[in-house]
Design a protein around this motif. Structure first.
Motif, PDB file in Angstrom:
ATOM      1  N   VAL A   1     -45.417 -35.570  41.305  1.00 36.96           N
ATOM      2  CA  VAL A   1     -44.525 -36.724  40.965  1.00 36.96           C
ATOM      3  C   VAL A   1     -44.157 -37.713  42.028  1.00 36.96           C
ATOM      4  O   VAL A   1     -44.784 -37.448  43.034  1.00 36.96           O
ATOM      5  CB  VAL A   1     -43.076 -35.939  40.644  1.00 36.96           C
ATOM      6  N   SER A   2     -43.823 -39.033  41.374  1.00 34.79           N
ATOM      7  CA  SER A   2     -43.295 -39.972  42.424  1.00 34.79           C
ATOM      8  C   SER A   2     -41.995 -39.916  42.850  1.00 34.79           C
ATOM      9  O   SER A   2     -41.415 -38.877  42.362  1.00 34.79           O
ATOM     10  CB  SER A   2     -43.409 -41.242  41.587  1.00 34.79           C
ATOM     11  N   ALA A   3     -41.678 -40.856  43.593  1.00 29.85           N
ATOM     12  CA  ALA A   3     -40.165 -40.565  43.740  1.00 29.85           C
ATOM     13  C   ALA A   3     -39.491 -41.443  42.625  1.00 29.85           C
ATOM     14  O   ALA A   3     -40.033 -42.355  42.169  1.00 29.85           O
ATOM     15  CB  ALA A   3     -39.829 -41.285  45.128  1.00 29.85           C
ATOM     16  N   PRO A   4     -38.188 -41.234  42.445  1.00 30.92           N
ATOM     17  CA  PRO A   4     -37.454 -42.116  41.300  1.00 30.92           C
ATOM     18  C   PRO A   4     -37.603 -43.466  41.471  1.00 30.92           C
ATOM     19  O   PRO A   4     -37.425 -43.915  42.666  1.00 30.92           O
ATOM     20  CB  PRO A   4     -36.003 -41.614  41.313  1.00 30.92           C
TER      21      PRO A   4
ATOM     22  N   ASN B   1     -33.041 -50.553  42.203  1.00 35.73           N
ATOM     23  CA  ASN B   1     -34.190 -50.211  43.516  1.00 35.73           C
ATOM     24  C   ASN B   1     -34.799 -49.055  43.381  1.00 35.73           C
ATOM     25  O   ASN B   1     -34.369 -47.963  42.781  1.00 35.73           O
ATOM     26  CB  ASN B   1     -32.887 -49.925  44.589  1.00 35.73           C
ATOM     27  N   LYS B   2     -35.873 -49.093  43.822  1.00 37.44           N
ATOM     28  CA  LYS B   2     -36.824 -47.797  43.893  1.00 37.44           C
ATOM     29  C   LYS B   2     -36.413 -46.953  45.022  1.00 37.44           C
ATOM     30  O   LYS B   2     -36.049 -47.405  46.378  1.00 37.44           O
ATOM     31  CB  LYS B   2     -38.271 -48.000  44.118  1.00 37.44           C
ATOM     32  N   ILE B   3     -36.181 -45.545  44.788  1.00 33.70           N
ATOM     33  CA  ILE B   3     -35.923 -44.655  46.115  1.00 33.70           C
ATOM     34  C   ILE B   3     -37.001 -45.134  47.145  1.00 33.70           C
ATOM     35  O   ILE B   3     -36.169 -45.249  48.425  1.00 33.70           O
ATOM     36  CB  ILE B   3     -36.015 -43.231  45.770  1.00 33.70           C
ATOM     37  N   THR B   4     -38.087 -45.171  47.237  1.00 26.63           N
ATOM     38  CA  THR B   4     -38.894 -45.272  48.131  1.00 26.63           C
ATOM     39  C   THR B   4     -38.801 -46.478  49.114  1.00 26.63           C
ATOM     40  O   THR B   4     -38.473 -46.875  50.154  1.00 26.63           O
ATOM     41  CB  THR B   4     -40.516 -45.433  47.866  1.00 26.63           C
ATOM     42  N   ASP B   5     -38.336 -47.943  48.347  1.00 24.24           N
ATOM     43  CA  ASP B   5     -37.861 -49.051  48.845  1.00 24.24           C
ATOM     44  C   ASP B   5     -36.699 -48.750  49.981  1.00 24.24           C
ATOM     45  O   ASP B   5     -36.429 -49.145  50.956  1.00 24.24           O
ATOM     46  CB  ASP B   5     -37.587 -50.189  48.100  1.00 24.24           C
TER      47      ASP B   5
ATOM     48  N   GLY C   1     -38.768 -39.227  49.575  1.00 26.04           N
ATOM     49  CA  GLY C   1     -38.558 -39.705  48.146  1.00 26.04           C
ATOM     50  C   GLY C   1     -39.328 -38.736  47.215  1.00 26.04           C
ATOM     51  O   GLY C   1     -38.726 -38.228  46.274  1.00 26.04           O
ATOM     52  N   GLU C   2     -40.621 -38.544  47.685  1.00 27.69           N
ATOM     53  CA  GLU C   2     -41.493 -37.527  46.756  1.00 27.69           C
ATOM     54  C   GLU C   2     -41.084 -36.205  47.049  1.00 27.69           C
ATOM     55  O   GLU C   2     -41.231 -35.492  46.059  1.00 27.69           O
ATOM     56  CB  GLU C   2     -42.978 -37.870  47.096  1.00 27.69           C
ATOM     57  N   PHE C   3     -40.695 -35.796  48.159  1.00 29.12           N
ATOM     58  CA  PHE C   3     -40.522 -34.527  48.494  1.00 29.12           C
ATOM     59  C   PHE C   3     -39.337 -34.046  47.705  1.00 29.12           C
ATOM     60  O   PHE C   3     -39.300 -33.129  47.155  1.00 29.12           O
ATOM     61  CB  PHE C   3     -40.149 -34.460  49.987  1.00 29.12           C
TER      62      PHE C   3
ATOM     63  N   GLY D   1     -46.188 -36.525  45.449  1.00 27.46           N
ATOM     64  CA  GLY D   1     -47.149 -37.450  45.745  1.00 27.46           C
ATOM     65  C   GLY D   1     -47.121 -38.047  46.826  1.00 27.46           C
ATOM     66  O   GLY D   1     -46.073 -37.849  47.328  1.00 27.46           O
ATOM     67  N   PHE D   2     -47.860 -38.963  47.237  1.00 27.07           N
ATOM     68  CA  PHE D   2     -47.738 -40.084  47.985  1.00 27.07           C
ATOM     69  C   PHE D   2     -48.046 -39.708  49.734  1.00 27.07           C
ATOM     70  O   PHE D   2     -47.986 -40.756  50.558  1.00 27.07           O
ATOM     71  CB  PHE D   2     -46.378 -40.780  48.204  1.00 27.07           C
ATOM     72  N   TYR D   3     -47.921 -38.448  50.077  1.00 23.62           N
ATOM     73  CA  TYR D   3     -48.093 -38.212  51.244  1.00 23.62           C
ATOM     74  C   TYR D   3     -48.943 -36.975  51.735  1.00 23.62           C
ATOM     75  O   TYR D   3     -49.112 -36.219  50.943  1.00 23.62           O
ATOM     76  CB  TYR D   3     -46.827 -38.000  52.352  1.00 23.62           C
TER      77      TYR D   3
ATOM     78  N   SER E   1     -51.003 -45.698  50.768  1.00 25.26           N
ATOM     79  CA  SER E   1     -50.312 -46.945  50.619  1.00 25.26           C
ATOM     80  C   SER E   1     -49.512 -47.015  49.144  1.00 25.26           C
ATOM     81  O   SER E   1     -49.508 -46.101  48.795  1.00 25.26           O
ATOM     82  CB  SER E   1     -51.531 -48.031  50.574  1.00 25.26           C
ATOM     83  N   ARG E   2     -48.678 -47.880  49.245  1.00 24.09           N
ATOM     84  CA  ARG E   2     -47.516 -47.891  48.089  1.00 24.09           C
ATOM     85  C   ARG E   2     -48.494 -47.631  46.765  1.00 24.09           C
ATOM     86  O   ARG E   2     -49.400 -48.114  46.408  1.00 24.09           O
ATOM     87  CB  ARG E   2     -47.033 -49.425  48.182  1.00 24.09           C
ATOM     88  N   GLY E   3     -47.621 -46.814  45.746  1.00 19.20           N
ATOM     89  CA  GLY E   3     -48.136 -46.523  44.684  1.00 19.20           C
ATOM     90  C   GLY E   3     -49.348 -45.290  44.815  1.00 19.20           C
ATOM     91  O   GLY E   3     -49.809 -44.975  44.019  1.00 19.20           O
ATOM     92  N   GLY E   4     -49.336 -44.833  46.102  1.00 14.96           N
ATOM     93  CA  GLY E   4     -50.408 -43.533  46.229  1.00 14.96           C
ATOM     94  C   GLY E   4     -50.182 -42.364  45.688  1.00 14.96           C
ATOM     95  O   GLY E   4     -51.046 -41.570  45.821  1.00 14.96           O
ATOM     96  N   SER E   5     -49.132 -42.015  44.889  1.00 14.79           N
ATOM     97  CA  SER E   5     -49.049 -41.045  44.106  1.00 14.79           C
ATOM     98  C   SER E   5     -50.184 -40.838  43.173  1.00 14.79           C
ATOM     99  O   SER E   5     -50.470 -39.679  42.632  1.00 14.79           O
ATOM    100  CB  SER E   5     -47.837 -40.668  43.479  1.00 14.79           C
ATOM    101  N   ASP E   6     -50.656 -41.734  42.698  1.00 16.79           N
ATOM    102  CA  ASP E   6     -51.796 -41.799  41.701  1.00 16.79           C
ATOM    103  C   ASP E   6     -53.050 -41.492  42.316  1.00 16.79           C
ATOM    104  O   ASP E   6     -53.601 -40.446  41.865  1.00 16.79           O
ATOM    105  CB  ASP E   6     -51.902 -43.391  41.442  1.00 16.79           C
ATOM    106  N   VAL E   7     -53.011 -41.481  43.760  1.00 14.72           N
ATOM    107  CA  VAL E   7     -54.346 -40.918  44.719  1.00 14.72           C
ATOM    108  C   VAL E   7     -53.920 -39.429  44.478  1.00 14.72           C
ATOM    109  O   VAL E   7     -55.010 -38.699  44.374  1.00 14.72           O
ATOM    110  CB  VAL E   7     -54.345 -41.604  45.776  1.00 14.72           C
TER     111      VAL E   7
HETATM  112  N1  ASP Z   1     -43.160 -43.678  45.911  1.00 17.66           N
HETATM  113  C1  ASP Z   1     -44.055 -44.629  46.326  1.00 17.66           C
HETATM  114  C2  ASP Z   1     -44.309 -45.977  45.992  1.00 17.66           C
HETATM  115  O1  ASP Z   1     -43.052 -46.462  45.664  1.00 17.66           O
HETATM  116  C3  ASP Z   1     -45.634 -43.993  45.687  1.00 17.66           C
HETATM  117  C4  ASP Z   1     -45.681 -44.074  44.510  1.00 17.66           C
HETATM  118  O2  ASP Z   1     -44.815 -44.122  43.485  1.00 17.66           O
HETATM  119  O3  ASP Z   1     -46.759 -43.631  43.878  1.00 17.66           O
HETATM  120  O4  ASP Z   1     -44.983 -46.892  46.422  1.00 17.66           O
END
Ligand code: ASP
Length: 438
Positions: free
Chosen positions: A37-40, A48-52, A115-117, A169-171, A184-190
């Protein structure tokens, strides 16, 4: 039983409503065993995105600006989700731990990773599945490069102990220091892709808020056709040219093991989405897979008589760019001319210096600069084996009254790249799409 790894992006875990959809998706198929999972993310446009928010918290803390109120906004979102879903998990103790670490001057990566945790803690409680932290499983060297094989081994060993699990995801972390490091941003895909490789999944489902890739940008083409199948290599070409649905690096881990990726829509789970596969399993019927493009580009054209006889000419031209740290995209050449196509943002403040250095190094007869060029990639495995593709493209553009500034077929023969004036960008995409699809 097969194994599916499912990754849910920010919009799929943004609130309780989305999480209920997610549970239904996971529970409707027992093969969906590993959930990343990503962060909300955003619940609506201006949200706002939680990560931001976490990055902002850290920035405020670093500048001695009180961040408690902002932190409260973040924790309130998790608490509201837990409350609405009726999940009993002691979020308070996690919040306090994060607050203590913030006060003790934790790293930016640590705070961003929370956020992801927290998302994974909540989802694991909601789904009743094990929580597996990726902190000591996704590993980096001291320079921040991922240790791919060690990561694969660590993930495989840990996940062998869990028939079902939820992972953030993400870390991951630096192998030597154990400090958290985010991708990097969006890294939960990875992360999803790494997990899919580690458990040797049959498929990696990437759940998002669109039903896969479209053949062209819907802001330019009304209701473009969806892409059912696409190969990794075509996806690379389209993503590079601006079609974005997946993190750039997410393809590599699964590609190593021939695991297909399926882009799916949490809000329309009945849609089959797009399957991304290796080239050999590819359904090869159609000529064109998609069209994408970017702008603005700048073209530097260098002319010199007998250039073709001057050994090292191209190398010297490219060395000028290298010295200035400039990335270029294409270098179409003629007998006495050479053009370099560069994204204009690469040249910001550097164009004059580049031109001066080119003069000094090459002593050309002439150098021209053309700005405001758009580059368009027409991509498809079928292009290589179809006669007349370039003719069809040029005819379509001629009919639309669009002048082609550059035309180039990639070495892999799966793309035709063309340059047009930025003002003709949309028109050119429409003309090509109509010629091939409509
Ligand atoms: N939460 C992170 C971001 O906003 C990672 C992700 O969603 O994949 O970049």
């Amino acid at each position: 039983m097969g194994i599916k790894v499912v990754k849910f992006g920010g919009s799929s875990v943004a609130d309780a409503i989305q999480l209920k959809k997610m549970r239904q998706i996971v529970e409707s198929d027992p093969e969906r065993r590993y959930v990343v999972v990503s962060a909300p993310g955003k619940r609506f446009d201006k949200d706002n995105k939680i990560t931001d928010l976490l990055f902002m918290c850290k920035a405020q803390a670093d500048h001695n600006i009180p961040y408690e109120q902002l932190f409260q906004v973040i924790t309130d979102r998790y608490s509201a989700i837990a409350f609405t879903l009726g999940v009993t998990v002691d979020l308070e103790s996690y919040f306090n731990e994060i607050k203590d670490n913030m006060a003790a001057g934790c790293s930016e990566d640590y705070i961003a990773s929370r956020g992801e945790f927290l998302s994974a803690i909540l989802v694991s409680a909601f789904l009743g599945l094990d929580f597996v932290d990726t902190k000591d499983l996704i590993l980096f060297d001291n320079k921040g490069r991922m240790l791919t094989e060690e990561t694969n081994k660590a993930l495989a060993e840990e996940l062998a102990k869990h028939e079902y699990a939820v992972l953030p995801g993400f870390y991951g972390s630096y192998r030597d220091s154990g400090e958290i490091k985010v991708l990097s941003r969006g890294g939960s895909d990875v992360t999803g892709s790494l997990v899919a490789r580690a458990v040797n999944a049959d498929i990696y489902e990437n759940w998002t808020d669109v039903s896969g890739l479209l053949m062209a940008d819907p802001r330019i083409i009304k209701n473009p056709k969806p892409i059912d199948y696409i190969s990794y290599i075509e996806l690379r070409e389209l993503s590079y040219m601006g079609a974005s649905v997946l993190h750039e690096e997410a393809v590599f881990p699964v590609r190593l093991s021939n695991i297909p990726i399926n882009i799916r829509n949490t809000n329309a789970p009945e849609d089959p989405g797009t399957i991304i596969t290796t080239e050999n399993t590819y359904n090869n019927e159609k000529v064109l897979s998609g069209i994408a493009g970017k702008k603005p580009f700048t073209v530097i054209s260098i002319y010199k008589n007998m250039m073709n006889k001057e050994i090292g000419f191209v190398r010297r031209a490219l060395a000028v760019l290298e010295d200035q740290g400039i990335n270029f995209d294409h270098i179409p050449t003629g007998i006495d001319s050479l053009s370099v196509v560069i994204e204009s943002k690469e040249l910001e403040d550097k164009l004059d210096d580049v031109l001066k250095s080119l003069e000094q190094s090459l002593h050309p007869d002439e150098i021209n600069v053309t700005e405001d060029i758009a580059m368009i990639a027409v991509v498809g495995m079928g292009l290589a084996r179809t006669v007349g593709v370039a003719a069809k493209i040029t005819a379509a553009l001629a009919d639309a009254g669009i002048n082609i500034r550059m035309l180039n077929q990639g070495t892999s023969e799966i793309n035709v790249i063309l340059g047009v004036e930025a003002a003709d960008f949309e028109g050119a995409i429409r003309a090509i799409y109509d010629a091939f699809v409509e």
